[in-house]
Design a protein around this motif. Structure first.
Motif, PDB file in Angstrom:
ATOM      1  N   LEU A   1       0.843  -1.194   0.000  1.00  0.00           N
ATOM      2  CA  LEU A   1       0.000   0.000   0.000  1.00  0.00           C
ATOM      3  C   LEU A   1       0.890   1.261   0.000  1.00  0.00           C
ATOM      4  CD1 LEU A   1      -2.791   1.277   0.132  1.00  0.00           C
ATOM      5  CD2 LEU A   1      -2.767   0.990   2.605  1.00  0.00           C
ATOM      6  N   ILE A   2       1.965   1.224   0.768  1.00  0.00           N
ATOM      7  CA  ILE A   2       2.875   2.381   0.818  1.00  0.00           C
ATOM      8  C   ILE A   2       3.434   2.656  -0.578  1.00  0.00           C
ATOM      9  CG2 ILE A   2       5.099   3.205   1.706  1.00  0.00           C
ATOM     10  CD1 ILE A   2       4.464   1.770   4.329  1.00  0.00           C
ATOM     11  N   GLU A   3       3.873   1.594  -1.255  1.00  0.00           N
ATOM     12  CA  GLU A   3       4.445   1.775  -2.606  1.00  0.00           C
ATOM     13  C   GLU A   3       3.414   2.425  -3.529  1.00  0.00           C
ATOM     14  OE1 GLU A   3       7.513   1.521  -3.436  1.00  0.00           O
ATOM     15  OE2 GLU A   3       7.879   0.901  -1.365  1.00  0.00           O
ATOM     16  N   SER A   4       2.173   1.925  -3.472  1.00  0.00           N
ATOM     17  CA  SER A   4       1.124   2.440  -4.350  1.00  0.00           C
ATOM     18  C   SER A   4       0.788   3.905  -4.000  1.00  0.00           C
ATOM     19  CB  SER A   4      -0.105   1.541  -4.225  1.00  0.00           C
ATOM     20  OG  SER A   4      -1.188   2.123  -4.882  1.00  0.00           O
ATOM     21  N   LEU A   5       0.704   4.195  -2.696  1.00  0.00           N
ATOM     22  CA  LEU A   5       0.411   5.568  -2.264  1.00  0.00           C
ATOM     23  C   LEU A   5       1.482   6.537  -2.758  1.00  0.00           C
ATOM     24  CD1 LEU A   5      -0.645   5.021   1.470  1.00  0.00           C
ATOM     25  CD2 LEU A   5      -2.003   6.243  -0.240  1.00  0.00           C
ATOM     26  N   LEU A   6       2.749   6.137  -2.567  1.00  0.00           N
ATOM     27  CA  LEU A   6       3.837   7.069  -2.900  1.00  0.00           C
ATOM     28  C   LEU A   6       3.984   7.243  -4.414  1.00  0.00           C
ATOM     29  CD1 LEU A   6       6.506   6.273  -0.156  1.00  0.00           C
ATOM     30  CD2 LEU A   6       4.718   8.018  -0.191  1.00  0.00           C
ATOM     31  N   ARG A   7       3.687   6.161  -5.158  1.00  0.00           N
ATOM     32  CA  ARG A   7       3.701   6.297  -6.622  1.00  0.00           C
ATOM     33  C   ARG A   7       2.666   7.334  -7.046  1.00  0.00           C
ATOM     34  NH1 ARG A   7       4.192   1.025  -7.416  1.00  0.00           N
ATOM     35  NH2 ARG A   7       1.945   0.697  -7.496  1.00  0.00           N
ATOM     36  N   ARG A   8       1.496   7.255  -6.407  1.00  0.00           N
ATOM     37  CA  ARG A   8       0.408   8.192  -6.749  1.00  0.00           C
ATOM     38  C   ARG A   8       0.751   9.628  -6.305  1.00  0.00           C
ATOM     39  NH1 ARG A   8      -2.564   9.916 -10.322  1.00  0.00           N
ATOM     40  NH2 ARG A   8      -4.657  10.624  -9.765  1.00  0.00           N
ATOM     41  N   VAL A   9       1.393   9.751  -5.143  1.00  0.00           N
ATOM     42  CA  VAL A   9       1.821  11.092  -4.698  1.00  0.00           C
ATOM     43  C   VAL A   9       2.731  11.695  -5.769  1.00  0.00           C
ATOM     44  CG1 VAL A   9       3.254  12.348  -3.025  1.00  0.00           C
ATOM     45  CG2 VAL A   9       1.571  10.682  -2.215  1.00  0.00           C
ATOM     46  N   ASN A  10       3.671  10.910  -6.289  1.00  0.00           N
ATOM     47  CA  ASN A  10       4.570  11.430  -7.321  1.00  0.00           C
ATOM     48  C   ASN A  10       3.798  11.847  -8.574  1.00  0.00           C
ATOM     49  OD1 ASN A  10       6.960  11.508  -6.022  1.00  0.00           O
ATOM     50  ND2 ASN A  10       7.887   9.735  -7.035  1.00  0.00           N
ATOM     51  N   GLU A  11       2.841  11.017  -8.998  1.00  0.00           N
ATOM     52  CA  GLU A  11       2.059  11.369 -10.205  1.00  0.00           C
ATOM     53  C   GLU A  11       1.307  12.674  -9.989  1.00  0.00           C
ATOM     54  OE1 GLU A  11       1.068   6.747 -11.426  1.00  0.00           O
ATOM     55  OE2 GLU A  11      -0.555   8.043 -10.726  1.00  0.00           O
ATOM     56  N   LEU A  12       0.699  12.808  -8.801  1.00  0.00           N
ATOM     57  CA  LEU A  12      -0.127  13.999  -8.543  1.00  0.00           C
ATOM     58  C   LEU A  12       0.713  15.255  -8.374  1.00  0.00           C
ATOM     59  CD1 LEU A  12      -2.571  12.296  -6.017  1.00  0.00           C
ATOM     60  CD2 LEU A  12      -3.277  13.360  -8.178  1.00  0.00           C
ATOM     61  N   ALA A  13       1.896  15.110  -7.769  1.00  0.00           N
ATOM     62  CA  ALA A  13       2.720  16.294  -7.487  1.00  0.00           C
ATOM     63  C   ALA A  13       3.554  16.717  -8.695  1.00  0.00           C
ATOM     64  CB  ALA A  13       3.644  16.012  -6.292  1.00  0.00           C
ATOM     65  N   ALA A  14       3.800  15.770  -9.599  1.00  0.00           N
ATOM     66  CA  ALA A  14       4.738  16.040 -10.700  1.00  0.00           C
ATOM     67  C   ALA A  14       4.399  17.283 -11.526  1.00  0.00           C
ATOM     68  CB  ALA A  14       4.857  14.811 -11.595  1.00  0.00           C
ATOM     69  N   PRO A  15       3.134  17.490 -11.930  1.00  0.00           N
ATOM     70  CA  PRO A  15       2.874  18.660 -12.785  1.00  0.00           C
ATOM     71  C   PRO A  15       3.303  19.972 -12.130  1.00  0.00           C
ATOM     72  CG  PRO A  15       0.977  17.193 -12.759  1.00  0.00           C
ATOM     73  CD  PRO A  15       1.932  16.665 -11.730  1.00  0.00           C
ATOM     74  N   ALA A  16       3.145  20.080 -10.806  1.00  0.00           N
ATOM     75  CA  ALA A  16       3.519  21.343 -10.140  1.00  0.00           C
ATOM     76  C   ALA A  16       5.000  21.376  -9.781  1.00  0.00           C
ATOM     77  CB  ALA A  16       2.676  21.519  -8.873  1.00  0.00           C
ATOM     78  N   LEU A  17       5.598  20.235  -9.509  1.00  0.00           N
ATOM     79  CA  LEU A  17       6.912  20.254  -8.851  1.00  0.00           C
ATOM     80  C   LEU A  17       8.048  19.596  -9.633  1.00  0.00           C
ATOM     81  CD1 LEU A  17       5.753  19.386  -5.212  1.00  0.00           C
ATOM     82  CD2 LEU A  17       6.063  21.641  -6.236  1.00  0.00           C
ATOM     83  N   ARG A  18       7.720  18.890 -10.695  1.00  0.00           N
ATOM     84  CA  ARG A  18       8.803  18.225 -11.411  1.00  0.00           C
ATOM     85  C   ARG A  18       9.256  19.080 -12.584  1.00  0.00           C
ATOM     86  NH1 ARG A  18       9.157  11.870 -12.610  1.00  0.00           N
ATOM     87  NH2 ARG A  18      11.407  11.856 -12.791  1.00  0.00           N
ATOM     88  N   ARG A  19      10.549  19.408 -12.601  1.00  0.00           N
ATOM     89  CA  ARG A  19      11.124  20.202 -13.701  1.00  0.00           C
ATOM     90  C   ARG A  19      12.037  19.278 -14.508  1.00  0.00           C
ATOM     91  NH1 ARG A  19       8.479  23.270 -10.819  1.00  0.00           N
ATOM     92  NH2 ARG A  19       9.129  25.223  -9.859  1.00  0.00           N
ATOM     93  N   GLU A  20      12.508  19.792 -15.652  1.00  0.00           N
ATOM     94  CA  GLU A  20      13.465  19.000 -16.434  1.00  0.00           C
ATOM     95  C   GLU A  20      14.711  18.685 -15.614  1.00  0.00           C
ATOM     96  OE1 GLU A  20      14.453  20.723 -20.166  1.00  0.00           O
ATOM     97  OE2 GLU A  20      12.453  20.313 -20.979  1.00  0.00           O
ATOM     98  N   THR A  21      15.068  19.619 -14.745  1.00  0.00           N
ATOM     99  CA  THR A  21      16.301  19.454 -13.962  1.00  0.00           C
ATOM    100  C   THR A  21      16.098  18.616 -12.691  1.00  0.00           C
ATOM    101  OG1 THR A  21      15.716  21.565 -13.002  1.00  0.00           O
ATOM    102  CG2 THR A  21      17.408  21.580 -14.714  1.00  0.00           C
ATOM    103  N   GLY A  22      14.866  18.315 -12.346  1.00  0.00           N
ATOM    104  CA  GLY A  22      14.615  17.514 -11.144  1.00  0.00           C
ATOM    105  C   GLY A  22      13.431  18.064 -10.362  1.00  0.00           C
ATOM    106  N   TRP A  23      13.251  17.526  -9.159  1.00  0.00           N
ATOM    107  CA  TRP A  23      12.106  17.941  -8.334  1.00  0.00           C
ATOM    108  C   TRP A  23      12.413  19.230  -7.582  1.00  0.00           C
ATOM    109  CZ3 TRP A  23       7.338  15.509  -7.779  1.00  0.00           C
ATOM    110  CH2 TRP A  23       7.191  14.288  -8.443  1.00  0.00           C
ATOM    111  N   MET A  24      11.387  20.058  -7.442  1.00  0.00           N
ATOM    112  CA  MET A  24      11.526  21.347  -6.738  1.00  0.00           C
ATOM    113  C   MET A  24      10.377  21.440  -5.727  1.00  0.00           C
ATOM    114  SD  MET A  24      13.346  24.172  -6.957  1.00  0.00           S
ATOM    115  CE  MET A  24      13.904  24.617  -8.586  1.00  0.00           C
ATOM    116  N   ALA A  25      10.702  21.436  -4.444  1.00  0.00           N
ATOM    117  CA  ALA A  25       9.637  21.491  -3.428  1.00  0.00           C
ATOM    118  C   ALA A  25       9.175  22.933  -3.234  1.00  0.00           C
ATOM    119  CB  ALA A  25      10.154  20.923  -2.109  1.00  0.00           C
ATOM    120  N   ASP A  26       7.880  23.088  -2.955  1.00  0.00           N
ATOM    121  CA  ASP A  26       7.273  24.433  -2.879  1.00  0.00           C
ATOM    122  C   ASP A  26       7.300  24.963  -1.429  1.00  0.00           C
ATOM    123  OD1 ASP A  26       5.483  22.374  -2.269  1.00  0.00           O
ATOM    124  OD2 ASP A  26       3.717  23.512  -2.899  1.00  0.00           O
ATOM    125  N   TYR A  27       8.508  25.234  -0.949  1.00  0.00           N
ATOM    126  CA  TYR A  27       8.648  25.724   0.426  1.00  0.00           C
ATOM    127  C   TYR A  27       8.252  27.202   0.528  1.00  0.00           C
ATOM    128  CZ  TYR A  27      11.165  21.667   2.325  1.00  0.00           C
ATOM    129  OH  TYR A  27      11.505  20.419   2.780  1.00  0.00           O
TER     130      TYR A  27
END
Ligand SMILES: C[S@@+](CC[C@H](N)C(=O)[O-])C[C@H]1O[C@@H](n2cnc3c(N)ncnc32)[C@H](O)[C@@H]1O
Length: 271
Positions: A235-261
């Motif tokens: 369940l953890i693997e599935s949850l975290l995979r989905r978190v990545n899919e959902l967060a990617a449009p806002a936070l994933r850049r060509e250069t890598g992930w950028m957290a919205d602090y």
């Protein structure tokens, strides 16, 4: 409980029962999440520690910024609620004083010139006024409270992805462990708590997750690990995979992930 004497003339009384403290992975913290302390350099400059000053680093973690403050000639005591963090800090900086203690009710025998805190106060949000009161009691009149914490809207895209993934998996809304106040709210608490606010900044600080190849999922494992306790591994693997899919449009850049602090940084003086 009485904590161990941090130095010969110092006696700290710390809270024994710390149920709301989460478990930290001190071993991986500096490697994957060393950016937390790396971003603390401007805060140390704002603190402006002077040789001989007595300073508490509250929520010191593995002690990286405690050591930076000590390198400027101040006598620093690092306090953290996590025994694992304190163990690592003592191992990394054997010449410095560290002790396990809770920001909500630590007590010191001799007043300090300043209390410093980086990226820790938002973890103590269950009782923010108790933290402010403990800090005030630890300071001499005119003593400084200089800190940075998450502010309102911090990691909004990350936490929205977590909430949605949890809901989609039929889980109850996650009980997110942080307190991200608005500047007005925290300034009000400081003033009511006996401080004069001299500087208060509220700003976006997009933060590259350079050492987190698995992006938002790595961030959740480090900072929201308490949400994963007692869930089955699949369940953890599935949850975290989905978190990545959902967060990617806002936070994933060509250069890598950028957290919205979003940060709240302040310097206040004890009345
Ligand atoms: C993100 S880390 C920041 C550590 C360090 N200040 C840095 O800049 O790397 C947050 C720290 O706050 C500590 N913490 C959380 N709640 C606490 C509490 N109630 N009392 C003392 N420390 C606490 C955690 O154990 C952790 O080490």
């Amino acid at each position: 409980m009485r904590g161990r004497a941090a130095s010969e003339c110092e006696l700290i009384i710390v809270r024994y029962d710390t149920p709301s403290l989460m478990t930290w992975n001190a071993r991986t913290y500096d490697g994957g999440f060393g950016y937390v302390s790396a971003h603390g350099a401007p805060l140390v400059d704002l603190l402006d520690p002077r040789p001989g000053e007595r300073i508490v680093d509250l929520g010191c973690g593995t002690g990286v910024l405690t050591a930076e403050i000590a390198s400027r000639g101040a006598h620093v005591l690092g306090i953290d609620g996590s025994p694992a963090m304190i163990e690592k800090a003592l191992a990394q900086y054997p010449g410095l004083d560290f002790i396990v203690g809770d920001g909500r009710d630590f007590v010191v025998a001799q007043p300090y010139d300043a209390v410093f805190s980086n990226a820790a106060l938002h973890w103590m949000g269950s009782e923010p006024d108790a933290v402010i009161s403990s800090v005030r009691e630890a300071l001499a009149p005119g003593g400084r409270f200089v800190a940075e914490m998450g502010g309102a809207g911090n990691c909004a895209a990350l936490t929205a992805a977590v909430s949605t993934a949890w809901r989609e998996h039929g889980l109850p809304d996650p009980d997110l462990p942080w307190y991200f106040p608005t500047p007005a709210e925290y300034a009000g608490r400081l003033e009511k708590g006996g401080f004069v606010v001299r500087i208060l900044e509220y700003f976006d600080r997009p933060t590259p997750l350079d050492e987190c190849p698995n992006g938002a999922a790595d961030w959740v494992r480090m900072f929201a690990g308490s949400l994963l306790h007692q869930l089955p591994a699949e369940l953890i693997e599935s949850l975290l995979r989905r978190v990545n899919e959902l967060a990617a449009p806002a936070l994933r850049r060509e250069t890598g992930w950028m957290a919205d602090y979003v940060r709240l940084r302040f310097a206040a003086v004890r009345r």
